[in-house]
Scaffold this active site. Structure first.
Site, short mmCIF file in Angstrom:
data_model
loop_
_atom_site.label_atom_id
_atom_site.label_comp_id
_atom_site.label_asym_id
_atom_site.label_seq_id
_atom_site.Cartn_x
_atom_site.Cartn_y
_atom_site.Cartn_z
N GLU A 140 41.50 53.51 42.37
CA GLU A 140 41.66 52.70 41.15
C GLU A 140 41.22 51.27 41.43
O GLU A 140 40.70 50.96 42.50
CB GLU A 140 43.12 52.73 40.70
CG GLU A 140 44.08 52.17 41.75
CD GLU A 140 45.55 52.45 41.44
OE1 GLU A 140 45.81 53.32 40.60
OE2 GLU A 140 46.41 51.80 42.06
N ASP A 158 48.20 43.30 40.29
CA ASP A 158 46.87 43.53 39.71
C ASP A 158 46.21 42.24 39.24
O ASP A 158 45.67 42.18 38.12
CB ASP A 158 46.96 44.49 38.51
CG ASP A 158 47.83 45.70 38.77
OD1 ASP A 158 47.87 46.16 39.92
OD2 ASP A 158 48.44 46.20 37.80
#
Length: 326
Positions: free
Chosen positions: A209, A39
């Site tokens: 997401e 991420d």
């Protein structure tokens, strides 16, 4: 005594930083630094590139964040423990997907914590603040900024975005729903939109997401991750709009696995060298042969556009990118 004096003279450099610097490298290589990290959010502060990733481990072990800096995209310095669970009294696990911005003389780090599954649990999206990009960061408001499910969006995977008029927005959301919210000037609250609402759902088709936004030639490029984060189908798609509020109509997928190189390429960010105008995509992927869902590494590759302003499919590589100082 000499070693002790050297460390005191250079407090910003950890021992790992000395070990990681290698001036003989000609490209970044992928991954760009060792360890399980996912991420990644990339930013440019002054004359340095920065990457703020999730420490990729079991949620119970995912209780701190490291950062990495580079002057050229090739040689990276590790800054450990810029934010820890102990710095956030309401956090107990799953600290992930940091997003950072500089406002005035301070740095604001937005993060998710606790992986809440309902409004009855404590957790969500928090904010930490520091005078330096390498921390230490401390909790800014003493509680989550967003601690409830609005429009069915799990409060995770936040991205802080500064619009052309100076207004800051927060894009966020898991469970296949994405919201945008308007941030107060002090980053301590969410303020109403012109219509009085606090959270506007902007979910494009295929969204799962990891939202991200940037502006190019006056257009708003909204990007997100699709597929399952532990699977080979994890990938990145995008839309283009005339407004930070959309509407966002999916254009295409631009980042995905290459079975010969790595699987599950996704949850990314984008940076541009302001001098050379070159764009880069920073993302995580799973090395071939790895079956542990948390075994993800941070990588970088070039991102290019066609004559219509559309993003070309990204070729993921082992080589990474060449040096490009700011």
């Amino acid at each position: 005594m000499k070693k002790r004096i050297l460390l005191l003279c250079f407090p910003l450099l950890s021992l790992s930083a000395f070990a990681q610097t290698n001036t003989e490298k000609t490209t970044s290589g992928n991954p760009i630094f060792p360890g399980w990290y996912a991420d990644p959010e990339a930013q440019i502060f002054g004359k340095e590139y920065w990457v703020y990733p999730t420490y990729s481990a079991r949620y119970e072990e995912q209780i701190f964040m490291d950062a990495f800096s580079s002057k050229d995209l090739v040689n990276w310095t590790k800054h450990p423990n810029i934010l820890k669970k102990e710095d956030v009294k309401w956090a107990n696990k799953a600290m992930w997907a940091p997003s950072i911005t500089k406002k005035g003389s301070k740095y604001y780090l937005f993060f998710g914590a606790n992986d809440i599954q309902s409004d009855k649990e404590l957790g969500g999206i928090g904010v930490a603040v520091s005078k330096k990009p390498y921390g230490p960061f401390k909790d800014h408001i003493g509680k989550p900024l967003i601690d409830k499910f609005h429009n069915k969006a799990q409060p995770i995977d936040q991205y802080v975005f500064k619009d052309k008029d100076g207004q800051y927005y927060l894009y966020y959301g898991g469970w296949s729903h994405c919201n945008v919210a308007k941030l107060s000037k002090d980053f301590k609250s969410i303020v109403p939109m012109p219509d009085g609402s606090l959270f506007k759902e902007i979910t494009p088709k295929g969204y799962v997401e990891g939202p991200f936004m940037f502006i190019r030639d006056g257009k708003y490029y909204f990007m997100w991750s699709e597929g399952g984060w532990t699977g080979p189908d994890y990938s990145v798609a995008y839309a283009i709009a005339d407004s930070p509020m959309g509407p966002f109509t999916r254009i295409d997928k631009i980042l995905q696995q290459d079975p010969a190189i790595a699987r599950g390429a996704g949850h990314h960010s984008v940076i541009q060298n302001p001098n050379t105008k070159e764009y880069y995509i920073v993302y995580h992927r799973r090395p071939l042969g790895e079956t542990n869902g948390n075994h993800r590494v941070t990588c970088i590759d070039k991102m290019e556009f066609d004559e219509n302003g559309h993003i070309k499919p990204v070729k993921i590589t082992f080589e990474g990118v060449k040096a490009n100082p700011l």
